[in-house]
Design an enzyme around this catalytic site. Structure first.
Site, PDB file in Angstrom:
ATOM      1  N   GLU A  40       0.842  -1.210   0.000  1.00  0.00           N
ATOM      2  CA  GLU A  40       0.000   0.000   0.000  1.00  0.00           C
ATOM      3  C   GLU A  40       0.871   1.252   0.000  1.00  0.00           C
ATOM      4  OE1 GLU A  40      -2.922  -0.738  -0.753  1.00  0.00           O
ATOM      5  OE2 GLU A  40      -2.858  -2.832  -0.098  1.00  0.00           O
ATOM      6  N   GLU A  92      -1.530  -2.294 -10.060  1.00  0.00           N
ATOM      7  CA  GLU A  92      -1.519  -3.473  -9.190  1.00  0.00           C
ATOM      8  C   GLU A  92      -0.381  -4.452  -9.511  1.00  0.00           C
ATOM      9  OE1 GLU A  92      -2.812  -3.298  -6.544  1.00  0.00           O
ATOM     10  OE2 GLU A  92      -4.527  -1.964  -6.738  1.00  0.00           O
TER      11      GLU A  92
HETATM   12  N1  HT7 Z   1      -6.238  -1.089  -4.384  1.00  0.00           N
HETATM   13  C1  HT7 Z   1      -6.947  -1.890  -3.431  1.00  0.00           C
HETATM   14  C2  HT7 Z   1      -7.912  -2.769  -4.132  1.00  0.00           C
HETATM   15  C3  HT7 Z   1      -9.374  -2.713  -3.783  1.00  0.00           C
HETATM   16  C4  HT7 Z   1     -10.051  -2.766  -2.582  1.00  0.00           C
HETATM   17  C5  HT7 Z   1      -9.652  -2.722  -1.289  1.00  0.00           C
HETATM   18  C6  HT7 Z   1     -10.632  -2.806  -0.281  1.00  0.00           C
HETATM   19  C7  HT7 Z   1     -11.982  -2.961  -0.580  1.00  0.00           C
HETATM   20  C8  HT7 Z   1     -12.376  -2.951  -1.872  1.00  0.00           C
HETATM   21  C9  HT7 Z   1     -11.396  -2.857  -2.848  1.00  0.00           C
HETATM   22  N2  HT7 Z   1     -11.531  -2.853  -4.163  1.00  0.00           N
HETATM   23  C10 HT7 Z   1     -10.309  -2.777  -4.711  1.00  0.00           C
HETATM   24  C11 HT7 Z   1      -6.031  -2.742  -2.641  1.00  0.00           C
HETATM   25  C12 HT7 Z   1      -4.698  -2.955  -3.258  1.00  0.00           C
HETATM   26  O1  HT7 Z   1      -4.537  -3.691  -4.192  1.00  0.00           O
HETATM   27  O2  HT7 Z   1      -3.739  -2.379  -2.837  1.00  0.00           O
HETATM   28 ZN    ZN Z   2      -2.622  -2.783  -4.740  1.00  0.00          ZN
END
Ligand code: HT7
Ligand code: ZN
Length: 874
Positions: free
Chosen positions: A298, A320
């Site tokens: 993160e 990602e």
């Molecule tokens: N970028 C985030 C991905 C994410 C997420 C997190 C919590 C709840 C719903 C979500 N939808 C997408 C997490 C990451 O890949 O770092």
């Molecule tokens: Zn991520």
């Protein structure tokens, strides 16, 4: 639901330069006033109406440039706000909405987790807070004013703190300003009464950053490891990628109700507390390693995702895949690189390969979607990370770093695409990367076959590599990929042979296969070589080798590439188990050649105490799902389970003496530390205990019982309990009860208790899981709890989920339908457990199909679950 297509991308007709939010927190009626500074987008359609996204919003009022809007100037519904005739010069739009965080069970938008107000906006949750152009290519500077009662003393937002103060009636406020333009999905606020730990991090250029981790009261001490991991990640990003942090504060907040792992909101990461909280007594070594990795992940998004974001959700892997690659590299540097590589490849093979081989297969950059939340997949994340690794191997380390620098320099502050990313590396390396870019477009895992022939007279070794990819949904024809094959030749004597070719085809030990087939002739090969191919798993491919078991054992004993050394043992073990499955089907008995046991014995003698973490990986034989993948079709999970168990029993008996000795040698008498050295010893010791018990249940059980009683940390305690859980009877139930009594008030540890019981590979488990569903500690409204009990049953207990009578499938289908109205995202994730249903033998396949059809026919059904089950059935 309409299909959204990459080729239809259009910029917005309006841009939003600044956003000023005033949020009055209230449990059921939170008021949100958004003032948006808009202007027509020169790249959009002049004069177009302005349609803002909403989702379950209650509209209160709207004003244009400070004056209330006439009723015919706009339309407002829970899903849309349309301004019919927007001014064609800059204007401000002020919209007031009302939301109910307590009733928000979807955990998207503003919700409450155990009393704490928090938000989740990726991918499209911001529209559940206020009307907006809720897409990643609209970048705005946000100022957020949060107001709350005295029972909510902590108020956090994105960016830097600007102002705070007291108000009438015991209320108070805080203003946060984030100077970096960002998309709405990175917006966040938190309101609560939390404990925290903090420190000051000094950046490479000498700026001071206040870093803090906020957790529920009473859990402060468990946040220290996360705070330490954060600071190590910040330093590493400076040293390895030249990336410095850019705000005055960096806050992490842990919440217990969270749909995924964590979220990289600018300056205010919000975490599932599973990836923050750790103590020796409550977290395993794997938990510590996961916390370190997710905290780093993160944090790394601050540059790869936030400073440079995605133009649209089709580019999701741009942030990602790249950020997973970065967190994998960080963990490799912090721990053991080969062990980390093996662990990552295990995840790729168990999560991504089945996805790529089944009905949910899609390219790393999909071309179409109905529900974006269903594309946060192992393909986008894990295969996406592999593609970055392939890119680095192709252009070399120096050009890779230069390409990254160019990417940061050129695209900072923008919403970018995969093409723009790849162009930076093409420019930095001077190479044509158009063939490489096909990896992003084509679904399916390439199968790489290798055939070798040694000519002793001519001292040549001729190696032919070929590739094919099976068809996937919507892509019947496949093209060859660019596959960098890192390789070496090992002589039967065990020495590494030089790689000499007439044309220097394998410079740097990498042979690039960029067509359907390629033959290379190695010269001056003094002895018959065994090829070591795809070293370090240099590309996400399935390797089909024409090596004998004896050849593989040469690699296991002598390969200088640790990954392939491990791989050789895995391949031999897989072959033995697959043969055992075939023997059982033919009514025969399981045979285990002595070669593997002997080789493992030698290996343990030489390496176990020198490199226990690596030895633990070697000793951990392929799982049932690995064997199922190898067999590919007509899967009978019971036969696989029985065969694997028999092989482990034979190995456990053959190695009994060594294992017992090692078990004693590996005991640690220093205070607990989660570091890689200690963790490696514990991992091996638990692996040894498992194998020993497979060979001699009574002896193993006694050792496990003693380990359970004497344990001073969760790794030892849970390791022992896992071993005990496999032996039905009083001892198991007593240990489970003791564990429950000790941790009954500790939610994260109770999750382990639920998960372990759901994973027991026994006929009685379904009844046990059903009973646990009505345990007072169980709740479908907590995603971690649901994943622990139902997710473990469906994803980590193949024989019981795929019971021959179909009861496992039917049960999981019932739970999905029960959960769907409250939390479609979690329900949808759970429904991906059916993704390999077509590989099962006909009886089980029919039961799985019936369960899927029953889900598909239910009304109402969320778009999330409908999308997964429809694609699964196609
Ligand atoms: N970028 C985030 C991905 C994410 C997420 C997190 C919590 C709840 C719903 C979500 N939808 C997408 C997490 C990451 O890949 O770092
Ligand atoms: Zn991520």
């Amino acid at each position: 639901a309409p299909v959204i297509r990459l080729e239809d991308y259009q910029p917005t007709d309006y841009l939003i330069d600044t956003v000023s939010l005033a949020i009055g927190l209230h449990p059921t009626e939170t008021r949100v006033t958004a003032t948006l500074a808009l202007r027509p987008n020169p790249a959009g359609h002049a004069g177009a109406s302005l349609a803002l996204d909403g989702d379950e919003l209650v509209f209160v009022s709207a004003a244009l440039d400070g004056s209330p809007l006439a009723a015919d100037a706009y339309t407002a519904s829970p899903e849309k706000f349309v301004l019919h005739r927007p001014p064609q010069q800059p204007f401000t739009l002020t919209i007031e909405t009302c939301v109910n965080p307590t009733a928000n069970t979807k955990l998207m938008g503003l919700y409450r987790s155990n009393g704490t107000y928090c938000t989740q906006c990726e991918a499209d949750g911001f529209r559940r807070i206020t009307y907006f152009l809720d897409r990643p290519d609209v970048l705005s500077v946000y100022t957020t004013r949060i107001e709350a009662d005295a029972d909510t003393p902590l108020l956090l937002g994105n960016g830097n703190p600007a102002e705070a103060g007291a108000l009438a009636d015991g209320r108070h406020f805080a203003v946060w300003h984030d100077p970096f333009p960002k998309p709405s999905y990175l917006f966040a606020i938190v309101g609560g009464d939390l404990d925290h730990v903090e420190d000051v991090f000094t950046t490479a250029s000498g700026r001071k950053v206040k870093v803090a981790v906020y957790v529920e009261r009473g859990k402060r001490e468990r946040a220290r490891y996360a705070l330490d991991a954060l600071q190590r990640a910040m330093r590493w990003d400076e040293e390895v990628f030249g990336r410095e942090y850019d705000l005055d504060v960096f806050n992490i907040v842990a919440v217990s109700a969270f749909n995924m792992g964590a979220m990289e909101n600018k300056g205010l990461n919000i975490f599932n507390d599973k990836y923050v909280l750790a103590s020796a007594d409550t977290a395993t070594d794997s938990d510590y390693a996961n916390i370190e990795a997710v905290i780093a992940h993160e944090y790394f998004h601050n540059w790869t995702g936030n400073r440079i974001t995605c133009r649209d959700w089709f580019q999701l892997c741009l942030k990602e895949g790249l950020t997973v690659f970065r967190d994998q590299e960080f963990s490799s540097d912090a721990r053991s690189r080969p062990v980390k590589r093996i662990a990552d490849v295990r995840v790729l093979r168990s999560a991504q390969f089945p996805e790529d081989a089944g009905p949910l297969a899609h390219p790393v950059r999909p071309r179409a979607y109905k529900e974006i939340n269903n594309f946060y997949t192992a393909t986008v994340y894990e295969k996406g990370a592999e593609l970055i690794r392939v890119l680095k191997t192709l252009v070399g380390g120096q050009h890779f770093r230069r390409g990254m620098d160019l990417y940061f320099e050129r695209h900072d502050g923008t919403a970018a695409t995969i093409e723009e990313f790849i162009a930076c590396f093409a420019e930095a390396s001077g190479r044509d990367l158009s063939a490489f870019s096909q990896w992003y477009e084509q679904a399916g895992t390439p199968r790489l076959s290798a055939r070798g022939r040694y000519d002793a007279g001519a001292k040549t070794y001729t190696l032919t590599l070929a590739q094919t990819t099976l068809p996937t949904p919507d892509q019947p024809e496949k093209r060859p990929m660019v596959i960098p094959v890192a390789l070496g030749l090992i002589g039967e004597s065990g020495r590494e042979l030089p790689l000499t070719t007439a044309d220097g085809a394998t410079d740097g030990g990498v042979l690039v296969l960029d067509g359907a087939e390629r033959t290379v002739i190695f010269t001056d090969v003094e002895e018959r070589p065994v090829p070591s191919l795809l070293r370090g798993f240099s590309a996400p491919a399935i390797l089909d080798l024409d090596l004998t078991d004896d050849d593989l054992l040469v690699l296991f004993a002598h390969d200088t590439d640790a990954f392939n050394q491990w791989q050789a043992a895995q391949t031999v073990a897989t072959r033995i188990i697959v043969r055992a499955v075939e023997a059982l089907h033919a009514g025969g008995t399981v045979q285990v050649p002595v070669g593997l046991a002997q080789a493992l014995g030698h290996f343990l003698d030489a390496r176990a105490l020198r490199d226990p973490a690596f030895a633990a990986q070697v000793l951990s034989l392929p799982g049932e799902a690995d064997i199922a993948r190898e067999i590919g079709e007509n899967i009978d999970p019971e036969a696989i389970f029985t065969a694997r168990k028999a092989v482990r029993e034979t190995l456990g008996q053959a190695l009994a003496g060594k294992l017992a000795h090692l078990y004693g040698e590996l005991a640690i008498d220093a205070p607990y530390s989660p570091d890689a050295a200690q963790a490696g010893k514990r991992a091996l010791r638990n692996g040894v205990l498992g194998l020993l018990t497979a060979g001699d249940a009574a002896r193993g059980e006694a050792l496990a019982r003693a380990q359970f009683d004497a344990a001073t940390n969760m790794t030892d305690r849970l390791g022992a309990l896992s071993v005990l859980s496999l032996v039905a009877g009083e001892a198991r139930e007593a240990a489970l009860q003791a564990f429950y009594d000790r941790y009954r008030d500790d939610p994260l540890v109770l999750d382990k208790w639920f998960a372990l019981q759901a994973s027991i590979p026994e006929a009685g488990t379904l009844e046990r899981v059903k009973r646990l569903l009505s345990h007072p500690a169980f709740s479908l409204s907590n995603p971690n709890r649901t994943r622990a009990l139902i997710g473990s049953f469906a994803m980590a207990n193949l024989t019981q989920f795929a019971r021959a009578d179909g009861a496992g499938f039917a049960f999981v289908a019932d739970v999905i339908l029960q959960l769907d109205p409250a939390n479609p995202q979690v329900a949808s994730r759970l429904s991906t457990a059916f993704r390999t249903w077509k590989t099962l033998e006909p009886g089980r396949r029919a039961h799985a199909e019936a369960a899927l059809r029953r889900i598909a026919a239910a009304t109402p059904l969320s778009q999330d679950v409908a999308d997964i089950v429809t694609r699964s059935l196609a």
